[in-house]
Structure formats: C-alpha cells, structure tokens
Enzyme design. Structure first.
Site, short mmCIF file in Angstrom:
data_model
loop_
_atom_site.label_atom_id
_atom_site.label_comp_id
_atom_site.label_asym_id
_atom_site.label_seq_id
_atom_site.Cartn_x
_atom_site.Cartn_y
_atom_site.Cartn_z
N SER A 1 -73.80 82.40 65.50
CA SER A 1 -72.82 83.51 65.24
C SER A 1 -73.62 84.59 64.51
O SER A 1 -73.95 84.48 63.36
CB SER A 1 -71.60 82.90 64.50
N ASP B 1 -64.27 90.86 64.81
CA ASP B 1 -65.00 89.74 64.30
C ASP B 1 -66.54 90.47 63.97
O ASP B 1 -67.38 89.70 64.00
CB ASP B 1 -65.08 88.44 65.12
N HIS C 1 -66.61 86.26 60.54
CA HIS C 1 -66.35 85.02 60.33
C HIS C 1 -67.61 84.33 59.52
O HIS C 1 -67.33 83.25 58.93
CB HIS C 1 -66.03 84.12 61.55
#
Length: 461
Positions: free
Chosen positions: A221, A147, A116
């Site tokens: 992230s 992911d 992402h």
C-alpha cells in the site's frame, strides 16, 4: 499415481443455422518472433534500477487503547480516570506498528502514500533503498476520500518519480508494482493493466482505479505502479482477496488524481473538492431509452441554493458531458466534479425532454455540504439513519448518525465516536439531516446531545 482433476465435462450438440457458419481464420503466414535468444536476456533492469530509489518503506508507530472506557467521553476527565482505577476497566495503552510504502514526488523530500498507511500515526519513519539512514517524516496533509496522504522528510537531491498521464494508460500495458510486501523489503512484481476506470468497488468515496494483476500484497500500500518505461501511473492502494494475499485483483489510484490531490495537500494541508449539489444515479438500458439511448448521471434530487439549483438543473436531467469529457455513469460525474477546485466554472451538457442543452456552472465547495446524503461538520460525517442501520445497531431514537470521525478533530477530542447519534442541538430535537444543518450553520459553539448505546451525554462543539 497421478491425480487428475476434471474442471468440467460438457456434452453438447452443435446446431447449425440453415445458412451455415462462416468462421474467421487468422492468416496462415503468421510467424513467431522470438524476443530473445540464448545469447541475450530479456530484462527491464535498466528501467527498474532507475526508479527503485524513488520508492520508500514506511514504518508507522501509533499509540492505541484497548477496548473499555476509552470510548466514553467522561474518561477524558482526570477525575474519572482516577475513579475507575482498580475496577479492571481502565484501558491499557499499547504501541502498534505497521509497514507500508511510499513514492518520492520531489527532490526536496515530499512523499506520497496511502492515507490508511499513516492514519493515526504518532511516528512515521522512512527508509530509502540504498540509504541506511532512517528519516522521521512530518505529515503534510491527507485526504481520506481518495486514500492519499503526503509526508515530508528533511533531505535533498532525492530521486523523484516521473509521472505519466494516467488517462493514456491502456488495458494490456505491461506494469510493475514496487513496494514492501509483508515487510520483507524492497520487492518488484510484474503484470499487466487489467482494466481502467474501476469504481463502485467500495474501498473509498472517490474511486477511479487502475486494476492490475501484478502481485500487490499487504505492505505494498502506497507503493508505485509503473509502466515499462519506468513512469509512475498509479499508487497501489488495495486488493480483493479472501485470504489476504494476492489473487490477481489489485487496484491503484491513477497518477492524474494523485497529482491533483498532492498539489493541494502540499499547498494548503487539505484537499477541498468542488460541489455541484445534486444526488445522482446510474441509468439502465430501460431508463436510457427515455434519453435517446444515452447514458450518463441521472439527477434524482437537487439541493436548495446549490450551484446546480442556481443554474436551473432539475430532477430527471441526464448529465452526459462535463468540460468536453463524456460522462457515462454517476460515479464518473462524481469523480470529475471532485477533481475540480471550488469556484471553477465548468461547461456541462445535459438531456432534458430528449433535447441536449448546455450551461456554465460555477461550482461551490464541499465543506459542510451534503454530498450523496452525507453531511460533513467539524471532522464528522453525518447521515440519515436507514432502516438497515436501525436494525443492525439497535437504534430506537431519532437523530442523525455519525458515520466517521476524524481522530484529530475537535469532535473526536470531545468524545464523539462512530455510530453515535446526535439527537439534539441546544434546545431543539433533531429528526433529520436538514434539522441538524439548519441548527449548525452559525460558527458559535453549541451544546450537542449525543445518544450512545442507551445513554445520553452532552458535548460542546
């Protein structure tokens, strides 16, 4: 004047059983051990100093369109683009920027991050702590189901992270989260492992998270979760928060899953999971009593001509072990099978009629297969239309629902979008997922008739 907030006030009466209560006391001779003194500072600097240059900042640029005709397949035609000029509906292109983190996994420039973070990026820029140079990265491969994504920069002698066997991570282990939260720059936070094997969170399709209370915030992230020895145990991926900031519930993808997916992405540009061909469910305590109080993954249906069907598995079988690994839930079986390469033969134990049996199953490939009610086809994911989806989306037609479309796929380029409904393939109407699968098996291009918000259009795929 001090303000005192009483969190709760409980009034209770302690009722003793006739035999009394026997309390368990700690030994009275326990002594406190002080890990430091005024002449010493307790520090992890030596560990963190070595690993900090394994963490990178990722800056992503992508060109996006404002809402309007961009979702309409006819807008891909230059004639229609020209025709709609002046009517205030032509979408405006704009550049969107975002920040994230990544971890160097090889000396020659391979970097792991979250899908992402880089999804849809037109440009990926990497910066490394202590290096003023900016590197333009190339996307090697991505796997949206876990992911994870791998990018590469042209550089040598980089400080690659040292991986730790994440199956050996324990609750209570001291950990550090490294990344670039809120774009403020390289940051390190400390916490402990709160839980392992977290699934059912609803973040991605394959979940086996390490949960931590180390502060993970937007921008973290793709960064690293490391243990107190400086070894990588996971890739920071998501948080649970109402405000968007850290509340002490963060999730990291375990290192063992990272190495499996990254190896495949580097070798082939994609990660293809093994396929068993069953729909599965968890068992509660009442259901477990029918299986001698065992827990596992309950088979609720078996797909025709699948590896499971060929091996003789049936509805009602309870899978309790795969390759010596105990299976205690449906998600655990899903993650375990998904970690194997297609065509691998695995030993599986299951319960049927209160008898434990075992068999070897040669797994298939998940490409263009139905997995948990979702069928993948040419960059699209399709499923049956549920009653809730009919009500929510106002669907009044038969067909199969497109739940996601890969932006780089042929389907997306043809104008197909999420929540479109395929109602016909060539001259045959579609009423179920089985209809679509049967009509889409050949590799020849076909006309697909697609329903979107009251209109029908056709594409060739």
């Amino acid at each position: 004047m001090k303000k005192v907030i009483l969190l709760s006030l409980l009034t209770f009466t302690l009722v003793y059983a006739k035999e009394g209560v026997e309390f368990k006391y700690a030994p009275q001779t326990i002594e406190r051990e002080h890990p430091t003194s005024q002449n010493r500072i307790l520090s992890y600097n030596n560990v963190l100093e070595n690993v900090r240059t394994s963490i990178v900042n990722i800056s992503v640029k992508k060109e996006v369109s404002s809402a309007g005709l961009s979702a309409n397949p006819f807008y891909n035609d230059p004639f229609f683009r020209e025709f709609f000029k002046g009517y205030g509906q032509v979408p405006q292109e704009r550049i969107e920027q975002s920040l994230g983190s990544g971890v160097i996994i090889s000396q020659n420039g391979y970097i792991i991050t979250n899908n992402h973070v880089i999804d849809g990026a037109d440009e990926i820029i990497i910066t490394i702590a202590g290096d003023k140079k900016e590197y333009e990265a190339k996307l090697i491969g991505k796997d949206e189901k876990s992911d994870l994504a791998v990018v590469k920069i042209e550089a040598k002698n980089l400080n690659a992270a040292t991986f730790f066997n994440s199956d050996k991570v324990k609750v209570g282990d001291v950990v550090f989260a490294l990344g670039n939260p809120f774009g403020v720059g390289e940051t390190i936070t400390q916490g402990i492992v709160s839980a392992t094997g977290r699934n059912g969170v609803g973040i991605v399709e394959y979940e086996d998270f390490i949960q931590t209370d180390a502060s993970i915030n937007p921008g973290n992230s793709g960064g690293a979760l490391i243990n107190s020895a400086g070894h990588l145990i996971g890739i920071n991926s998501a948080i649970i928060s109402k405000s968007g900031g850290n509340v002490g519930i963060g999730f990291a993808i375990p290192a063992n899953m990272v190495t499996t997916v990254a190896t495949s992405l580097i070798d082939s540009g994609k990660y293809t999971r093994a396929y068993l061909g069953v729909n599965i469910a968890d068992v509660d305590s009442d259901m477990s009593s029918f299986y001698d109080n065992n827990y596992g993954a309950l088979i609720t249906s078996v797909e025709e001509n699948s590896p499971a069907a060929k091996a003789g598995l049936k509805r009602g079988d309870l899978i309790i072990e795969v390759e010596g690994k105990k299976i205690s839930s449906a998600s655990e079986l899903k993650n375990t099978i998904g970690s194997y390469a297609p065509s691998k033969t695995v030993n599986l134990k299951y319960l049927r009629d209160k008898k434990i049996s075992s068999l070897g199953i040669k797994l298939g490939t998940s490409e263009n297969k139905t997995v948990d009610g979702v069928y993948e086809y040419k960059g699209m994911k399709l499923s049956e239309i549920s009653t809730a989806e009919r009500q929510q989306l106002g669907i009044k037609t038969n067909g199969v629902l497109i739940t996601t479309v890969d932006e780089k796929s042929e389907a997306y380029k043809a104008g197909i979008r999420k929540n479109d409904i395929i109602i016909q393939v060539e001259n045959s109407e579609i009423t179920s997922l089985e209809d679509f699968k049967r009509l889409s098996t050949s590799k020849e291009k076909k006309r697909l008739f697609v329903y979107r918000r009251g209109s029908i259009y056709a594409v060739v795929l």
